[in-house]
Every structure is written in structure tokens, then in C-alpha cells.
Design a protein around this motif. Structure first.
Motif, PDB file in Angstrom:
ATOM      1  N   SER A  48      39.345  44.163  38.635  1.00  0.00           N
ATOM      2  CA  SER A  48      38.006  44.554  38.234  1.00  0.00           C
ATOM      3  C   SER A  48      37.614  45.739  39.095  1.00  0.00           C
ATOM      4  O   SER A  48      37.271  45.581  40.263  1.00  0.00           O
ATOM      5  CB  SER A  48      37.032  43.386  38.431  1.00  0.00           C
ATOM      6  OG  SER A  48      35.714  43.797  38.156  1.00  0.00           O
ATOM      7  N   GLU A  49      37.715  46.943  38.530  1.00  0.00           N
ATOM      8  CA  GLU A  49      37.423  48.150  39.285  1.00  0.00           C
ATOM      9  C   GLU A  49      36.320  48.944  38.598  1.00  0.00           C
ATOM     10  O   GLU A  49      36.240  48.983  37.374  1.00  0.00           O
ATOM     11  CB  GLU A  49      38.679  49.014  39.436  1.00  0.00           C
ATOM     12  CG  GLU A  49      39.769  48.340  40.250  1.00  0.00           C
ATOM     13  CD  GLU A  49      40.971  49.249  40.459  1.00  0.00           C
ATOM     14  OE1 GLU A  49      40.977  50.359  39.886  1.00  0.00           O
ATOM     15  OE2 GLU A  49      41.898  48.843  41.183  1.00  0.00           O
ATOM     16  N   THR A  50      35.482  49.576  39.402  1.00  0.00           N
ATOM     17  CA  THR A  50      34.376  50.371  38.888  1.00  0.00           C
ATOM     18  C   THR A  50      34.313  51.687  39.636  1.00  0.00           C
ATOM     19  O   THR A  50      34.349  51.699  40.870  1.00  0.00           O
ATOM     20  CB  THR A  50      33.034  49.631  39.070  1.00  0.00           C
ATOM     21  OG1 THR A  50      33.098  48.370  38.418  1.00  0.00           O
ATOM     22  CG2 THR A  50      31.895  50.431  38.477  1.00  0.00           C
ATOM     23  N   GLU A  51      34.247  52.782  38.906  1.00  0.00           N
ATOM     24  CA  GLU A  51      34.114  54.103  39.529  1.00  0.00           C
ATOM     25  C   GLU A  51      32.802  54.738  39.089  1.00  0.00           C
ATOM     26  O   GLU A  51      32.511  54.807  37.893  1.00  0.00           O
ATOM     27  CB  GLU A  51      35.292  55.007  39.172  1.00  0.00           C
ATOM     28  CG  GLU A  51      35.269  56.333  39.915  1.00  0.00           C
ATOM     29  CD  GLU A  51      36.597  57.059  39.857  1.00  0.00           C
ATOM     30  OE1 GLU A  51      36.724  58.105  40.523  1.00  0.00           O
ATOM     31  OE2 GLU A  51      37.513  56.577  39.159  1.00  0.00           O
ATOM     32  N   LYS A  52      32.004  55.152  40.067  1.00  0.00           N
ATOM     33  CA  LYS A  52      30.702  55.738  39.781  1.00  0.00           C
ATOM     34  C   LYS A  52      30.517  57.004  40.614  1.00  0.00           C
ATOM     35  O   LYS A  52      31.108  57.161  41.685  1.00  0.00           O
ATOM     36  CB  LYS A  52      29.570  54.760  40.128  1.00  0.00           C
ATOM     37  CG  LYS A  52      29.564  53.485  39.293  1.00  0.00           C
ATOM     38  CD  LYS A  52      29.147  53.765  37.862  1.00  0.00           C
ATOM     39  CE  LYS A  52      29.114  52.483  37.036  1.00  0.00           C
ATOM     40  NZ  LYS A  52      28.774  52.752  35.617  1.00  0.00           N
ATOM     41  N   GLN A  75      24.231  45.607  45.108  1.00  0.00           N
ATOM     42  CA  GLN A  75      25.103  45.398  43.950  1.00  0.00           C
ATOM     43  C   GLN A  75      24.554  46.184  42.775  1.00  0.00           C
ATOM     44  O   GLN A  75      23.351  46.202  42.539  1.00  0.00           O
ATOM     45  CB  GLN A  75      25.191  43.907  43.595  1.00  0.00           C
ATOM     46  CG  GLN A  75      25.776  43.050  44.694  1.00  0.00           C
ATOM     47  CD  GLN A  75      26.108  41.632  44.222  1.00  0.00           C
ATOM     48  OE1 GLN A  75      27.014  41.008  44.748  1.00  0.00           O
ATOM     49  NE2 GLN A  75      25.395  41.119  43.245  1.00  0.00           N
ATOM     50  N   ASP A  77      26.072  47.876  38.662  1.00  0.00           N
ATOM     51  CA  ASP A  77      27.070  48.356  37.703  1.00  0.00           C
ATOM     52  C   ASP A  77      28.457  47.758  37.925  1.00  0.00           C
ATOM     53  O   ASP A  77      29.469  48.452  37.862  1.00  0.00           O
ATOM     54  CB  ASP A  77      27.176  49.884  37.745  1.00  0.00           C
ATOM     55  CG  ASP A  77      25.842  50.569  37.478  1.00  0.00           C
ATOM     56  OD1 ASP A  77      25.092  50.053  36.633  1.00  0.00           O
ATOM     57  OD2 ASP A  77      25.556  51.587  38.124  1.00  0.00           O
ATOM     58  N   GLY A  78      28.526  46.462  38.224  1.00  0.00           N
ATOM     59  CA  GLY A  78      29.811  45.815  38.427  1.00  0.00           C
ATOM     60  C   GLY A  78      30.346  45.903  39.839  1.00  0.00           C
ATOM     61  O   GLY A  78      31.383  45.318  40.159  1.00  0.00           O
ATOM     62  N   ILE A  79      29.678  46.654  40.701  1.00  0.00           N
ATOM     63  CA  ILE A  79      30.059  46.739  42.119  1.00  0.00           C
ATOM     64  C   ILE A  79      29.354  45.619  42.857  1.00  0.00           C
ATOM     65  O   ILE A  79      28.127  45.484  42.778  1.00  0.00           O
ATOM     66  CB  ILE A  79      29.665  48.099  42.726  1.00  0.00           C
ATOM     67  CG1 ILE A  79      30.317  49.239  41.930  1.00  0.00           C
ATOM     68  CG2 ILE A  79      30.055  48.170  44.196  1.00  0.00           C
ATOM     69  CD1 ILE A  79      29.753  50.603  42.251  1.00  0.00           C
ATOM     70  N   HIS A  83      33.443  43.876  47.536  1.00  0.00           N
ATOM     71  CA  HIS A  83      34.355  44.867  46.959  1.00  0.00           C
ATOM     72  C   HIS A  83      34.663  45.939  48.002  1.00  0.00           C
ATOM     73  O   HIS A  83      33.846  46.245  48.862  1.00  0.00           O
ATOM     74  CB  HIS A  83      33.735  45.507  45.722  1.00  0.00           C
ATOM     75  CG  HIS A  83      33.895  44.688  44.486  1.00  0.00           C
ATOM     76  ND1 HIS A  83      33.564  45.141  43.236  1.00  0.00           N
ATOM     77  CD2 HIS A  83      34.347  43.425  44.304  1.00  0.00           C
ATOM     78  CE1 HIS A  83      33.816  44.205  42.324  1.00  0.00           C
ATOM     79  NE2 HIS A  83      34.288  43.163  42.962  1.00  0.00           N
ATOM     80  N   ARG A 119      35.392  54.811  43.830  1.00  0.00           N
ATOM     81  CA  ARG A 119      35.925  53.681  43.046  1.00  0.00           C
ATOM     82  C   ARG A 119      35.960  52.444  43.918  1.00  0.00           C
ATOM     83  O   ARG A 119      36.507  52.454  45.025  1.00  0.00           O
ATOM     84  CB  ARG A 119      37.320  54.011  42.512  1.00  0.00           C
ATOM     85  CG  ARG A 119      37.944  52.909  41.655  1.00  0.00           C
ATOM     86  CD  ARG A 119      39.072  53.483  40.790  1.00  0.00           C
ATOM     87  NE  ARG A 119      40.019  54.224  41.602  1.00  0.00           N
ATOM     88  CZ  ARG A 119      41.131  53.700  42.112  1.00  0.00           C
ATOM     89  NH1 ARG A 119      41.432  52.417  41.904  1.00  0.00           N
ATOM     90  NH2 ARG A 119      41.958  54.457  42.827  1.00  0.00           N
ATOM     91  N   GLY A 121      36.570  48.036  44.072  1.00  0.00           N
ATOM     92  CA  GLY A 121      37.268  46.927  43.422  1.00  0.00           C
ATOM     93  C   GLY A 121      37.615  45.851  44.426  1.00  0.00           C
ATOM     94  O   GLY A 121      37.242  45.923  45.608  1.00  0.00           O
TER      95      GLY A 121
END
Length: 241
Positions: A48-52, A75, A77-79, A83, A119, A121
Motif C-alpha cells: 500500500s503505497e501513496t505518492e503525493k 494522516q 490520502d492513505g498515508i 508508514h 512516496r 508506504g
């Protein structure tokens, strides 16, 4: 033949991230009879990785823990808290620094470096952590054998959670072959024996290989990856485990 069923929580360690919607084999471990990790292959590591892209100031609090830079507060946007920072502006992270030598916390605290693409995760396991976890399972395997009410128990052959299964096959000489897979993946028992066959053919018959030592054999790597690909696609090594 002890088989353990664990609750939904994934044990911290042997896998770096799960959640793929398809059947898959995540990784392979080979442990010698003394409990030392002599081979490890990450086959698939869905994470589960998120890049913003962030503007200054960063609205997440970062801290260094166990030589990783983690989210300690905030926390979005999925971060999530816990993480780790995996890359900055497309450059991978090694511990508390980027691959090009920048100290992450300091770099993210400098307004002139923004905007930043970061990024996040699940933390990735280090080589030392994999060694430690393989040794821990070796001990659990022995405990499982000793706790059995029946003499001659083989030890733990499978650990199961709702997101993965750990399968283990121990040879007569004490070498353990472990496969972590999607719970729905078929044919793992037969795959384990196929891996043992590859180990016998390409490691043991290699005149430069010493027993109990790390396996560094290109032919073993190639044939193992091929076997995993076949097993994932069709499970053709045998019936469902």
C-alpha cells in the motif's frame, strides 16, 4: 502436522506488504538446520503505497526510528502513522538518507526544497530483519514439535492469516524451505518439494557450494523464478495444499 491459524493481524516481519487481489507467491526463504537464513527471494511484494506532492510546511510529522524515517503524526490520502518514506522526488530512500545522500528530516524541513514529491508506504524489511525473523521461525518450528502430544511431530507446517499463508517443508537433514503466499494459492506443498529438488540439483551438486552456507547460484535463481511463475499461473506442481 501442526498447522496454526492466526487472527487477522499480520505478524510484523516476514512480508513487507500484502493486499493484492490475485493469487500470488510473495517470497521464499531457505533456513539451514542451525536456524540461519541462507537464501531469500522476494517474488511479489504488493504494498500500500501513496505518492503525493507537498507544499511547505509539510503537514505530517516525521521521525527517525530504527534507521527509518516514519510518519509519527498526521494522516491523509492513505498515508498513515507508521508508514515510512520510500522515495523523495523519485529518488529511493536508504534508511534515514536518500540514495543521493540527503538527510531526509533535514531536507524536508528546508522551505527552499519545496514542492516535494514524497512516496510513503509500509516499512521495508532490512536484510538483518529477515535474518532475525527466519531465526525466530526456526525456534517456533522446534517449539511446535516439542508441544505436540504425539511423538515425532514434524513441527509447524503452515501459519495462516486472512491475508497470507506461510508454508514450511523441512527435509530429513533439517533444511527448511518456506513459502509465503496468497491464502488462495494452490499447489504450495508440491511447490515446496519442487524447490527442494532445485536446491538439490543446482546448489548441492555445485562443487563450489558449502553446506549450510548462503546459496549464491544463478541457475538456482533462474529455475526457482520459473517454478514460481508456473505455480502462480496454474499450480501445475500438484493438487492444492
Amino acid at each position: 502436522m501442526p498447522r496454526c491459524h492466526a487472527p487477522a493481524a499480520t505478524p510484523a516481519g516476514l512480508i513487507e506488504g500484502l493486499g493484492s487481489g490475485k493469487m500470488a507467491i510473495f517470497s521464499v526463504y531457505v533456513v539451514n538446520k542451525a536456524g540461519g537464513l541462507i537464501y531469500q527471494l522476494d517474488n511479489q511484494n504488493p504494498r500500500s503505497e501513496t505518492e503525493k506532492t507537498f507544499s511547505y510546511p509539510l503537514d505530517l510529522v516525521l521521525k527517525v526510528h530504527d534507521e527509518r524515517v516514519l510518519v509519527s503524526f498526521g494522516q491523509r490520502d492513505g498515508i498513515r502513522v507508521g508508514h515510512s518514506v520510500l522515495s523523495i522526488n523519485g529518488i529511493d530512500v536508504n534508511g534515514r538518507n536518500t540514495a543521493d545522500g540527503k538527510e531526509i528530516v533535514e531536507f524536508c524541513g528546508n522551505p527552499s526544497n519545496y514542492p516535494l514529491s514524497i512516496r510513503f508506504g509500509r516499512p521495508r524489511l532490512s536484510s538483518n530483519e529477515k535474518l532475525m525473523l527466519a531465526s525466530m521461525f526456526h525456534s517456533l518450528f522446534a517449539i511446535g514439535s516439542q508441544l505436540s502430544p504425539e511423538p515425532g511431530s514434524s513441527g509447524i507446517e503452515m501459519l495462516e492469516t486472512d491475508t497470507f499463508k506461510l508454508h514450511c517443508f523441512q527435509t530429513l537433514t533439517g533444511i527448511k524451505f518456506m513459502v509465503l503466499s496468497d491464502p488462495r494459492q494452490a499447489g504450495i506443498d508440491s511447490l515446496l518439494r519442487k524447490i527442494y529438488e532445485l536446491y538439490s540439483d543446482y546448489a548441492l551438486k555445485n562443487p563450489f557450494y558449502s553446506l549450510e552456507m548462503p546459496i549464491r547460484c544463478e541457475l538456482f535463481d533462474q529455475n526457482l523464478k520459473s517454478a514460481l511463475e508456473i505455480a502462480e499461473k496454474a499450480g501445475t506442481f500438484g493438487p492444492s495444499s
